[in-house]
Scaffold this active site. Structure first.
Site, PDB file in Angstrom:
ATOM      1  N   HIS A  99       0.839  -1.194   0.000  1.00 35.46           N
ATOM      2  CA  HIS A  99       0.000   0.000   0.000  1.00 35.46           C
ATOM      3  C   HIS A  99       0.872   1.241   0.000  1.00 35.46           C
ATOM      4  O   HIS A  99       1.984   1.234   0.495  1.00 35.46           O
ATOM      5  CB  HIS A  99      -0.930   0.028   1.226  1.00 35.46           C
ATOM      6  CG  HIS A  99      -0.188  -0.073   2.525  1.00 35.46           C
ATOM      7  ND1 HIS A  99       0.262  -1.281   3.040  1.00 35.46           N
ATOM      8  CD2 HIS A  99       0.218   0.874   3.405  1.00 35.46           C
ATOM      9  CE1 HIS A  99       0.890  -1.067   4.175  1.00 35.46           C
ATOM     10  NE2 HIS A  99       0.905   0.231   4.419  1.00 35.46           N
ATOM     11  N   HIS A 101       1.123   5.252   1.156  1.00 45.23           N
ATOM     12  CA  HIS A 101       0.587   6.310   2.021  1.00 45.23           C
ATOM     13  C   HIS A 101       0.626   7.645   1.269  1.00 45.23           C
ATOM     14  O   HIS A 101       1.614   7.945   0.612  1.00 45.23           O
ATOM     15  CB  HIS A 101       1.481   6.488   3.255  1.00 45.23           C
ATOM     16  CG  HIS A 101       1.578   5.292   4.142  1.00 45.23           C
ATOM     17  ND1 HIS A 101       0.913   5.210   5.345  1.00 45.23           N
ATOM     18  CD2 HIS A 101       2.271   4.129   4.027  1.00 45.23           C
ATOM     19  CE1 HIS A 101       1.209   4.050   5.926  1.00 45.23           C
ATOM     20  NE2 HIS A 101       2.033   3.384   5.152  1.00 45.23           N
TER      21      HIS A 101
HETATM   22  P1  5GP Z   1       2.570   0.340   7.166  1.00 43.49           P
HETATM   23  O1  5GP Z   1       3.363   0.585   8.406  1.00 43.49           O
HETATM   24  O2  5GP Z   1       2.287  -1.129   6.954  1.00 43.49           O
HETATM   25  O3  5GP Z   1       3.176   1.006   5.947  1.00 43.49           O
HETATM   26  O4  5GP Z   1       1.211   1.102   7.386  1.00 43.49           O
HETATM   27  C1  5GP Z   1       0.022   0.508   7.778  1.00 43.49           C
HETATM   28  C2  5GP Z   1      -0.991   1.608   8.027  1.00 43.49           C
HETATM   29  O5  5GP Z   1      -2.279   1.018   8.045  1.00 43.49           O
HETATM   30  C3  5GP Z   1      -0.789   2.340   9.353  1.00 43.49           C
HETATM   31  O6  5GP Z   1      -0.563   3.727   9.120  1.00 43.49           O
HETATM   32  C4  5GP Z   1      -2.092   2.077  10.094  1.00 43.49           C
HETATM   33  O7  5GP Z   1      -2.548   3.192  10.835  1.00 43.49           O
HETATM   34  C5  5GP Z   1      -3.071   1.682   8.993  1.00 43.49           C
HETATM   35  N1  5GP Z   1      -4.094   0.738   9.412  1.00 43.49           N
HETATM   36  C6  5GP Z   1      -3.884  -0.439  10.073  1.00 43.49           C
HETATM   37  N2  5GP Z   1      -5.051  -1.065  10.265  1.00 43.49           N
HETATM   38  C7  5GP Z   1      -6.017  -0.284   9.711  1.00 43.49           C
HETATM   39  C8  5GP Z   1      -7.434  -0.430   9.613  1.00 43.49           C
HETATM   40  O8  5GP Z   1      -8.051  -1.396  10.070  1.00 43.49           O
HETATM   41  N3  5GP Z   1      -8.110   0.564   8.971  1.00 43.49           N
HETATM   42  C9  5GP Z   1      -7.476   1.647   8.439  1.00 43.49           C
HETATM   43  N4  5GP Z   1      -8.231   2.561   7.817  1.00 43.49           N
HETATM   44  N5  5GP Z   1      -6.133   1.813   8.527  1.00 43.49           N
HETATM   45  C10 5GP Z   1      -5.415   0.852   9.152  1.00 43.49           C
END
Ligand code: 5GP
Ligand code: ZN
Length: 136
Positions: A99, A101
């Site tokens: 994903h 951001h």
């Molecule tokens: P990563 O650290 O994997 O790049 O980012 C994962 C992101 O997913 C985090 O910023 C976290 O806040 C978001 N996130 C995790 N679980 C959920 C969820 O159930 N719903 C939403 N909308 N965001 C989520």
């Protein structure tokens, strides 16, 4: 049944504030934002790494980044934004479904995104240049 939270959001098994959807993507607000308006662009296809996505999905990824960046900037009146993709645990990935951001940025925010700049040794930059070029 998958344990992947983003697969569940893509399948509408758990709710999210959906901003945009296409056949291959879903975009929604991050539940714990770096700044308010922080959004996530998620391919519906489960792949842990960006590098596992087929080219047609990667191309649409780029188009959606442009569309969403403009919308987030307009809506939040941010002073800039970061596009960030954490690929792998070592890079800070916590949800193991690729994903991107989109994080609106403000000069007054508390977001620190800095690394120490390394130096190449003699010929090393040329070696890295050739190694990477050789893998294209
Ligand atoms: P990563 O650290 O994997 O790049 O980012 C994962 C992101 O997913 C985090 O910023 C976290 O806040 C978001 N996130 C995790 N679980 C959920 C969820 O159930 N719903 C939403 N909308 N965001 C989520
Ligand atoms: Zn998934």
């Amino acid at each position: 049944m998958t344990d992947c939270i983003f697969c569940k959001i893509a399948a509408k098994e758990i709710p999210a504030n959906k901003l945009y959807e296409s056949e291959n993507f879903i975009v929604f607000l991050d539940i714990s934002p770096a700044n308010k308006g922080h959004a996530l662009i998620v391919p519906k296809m489960h792949a842990q790494s960006l590098t596992e996505l087929p080219e047609y999905v990667a191309q649409e990824f780029g188009e959606i980044q442009l569309k969403l960046s403009k919308a987030v900037m307009q809506a939040t009146q941010a002073e800039g934004f970061n596009l960030l993709l954490n690929d792998g645990k070592v890079a800070g990935q916590e949800v193991m479904h690729a994903h991107m951001h989109i994080m609106p940025r403000f000069f007054t925010d508390d977001f620190h995104f800095k690394w120490t700049h390394k130096k190449y040794g003699a010929n090393e930059m040329q070696e890295y240049f050739e190694m990477i070029k050789g893998n294209l």
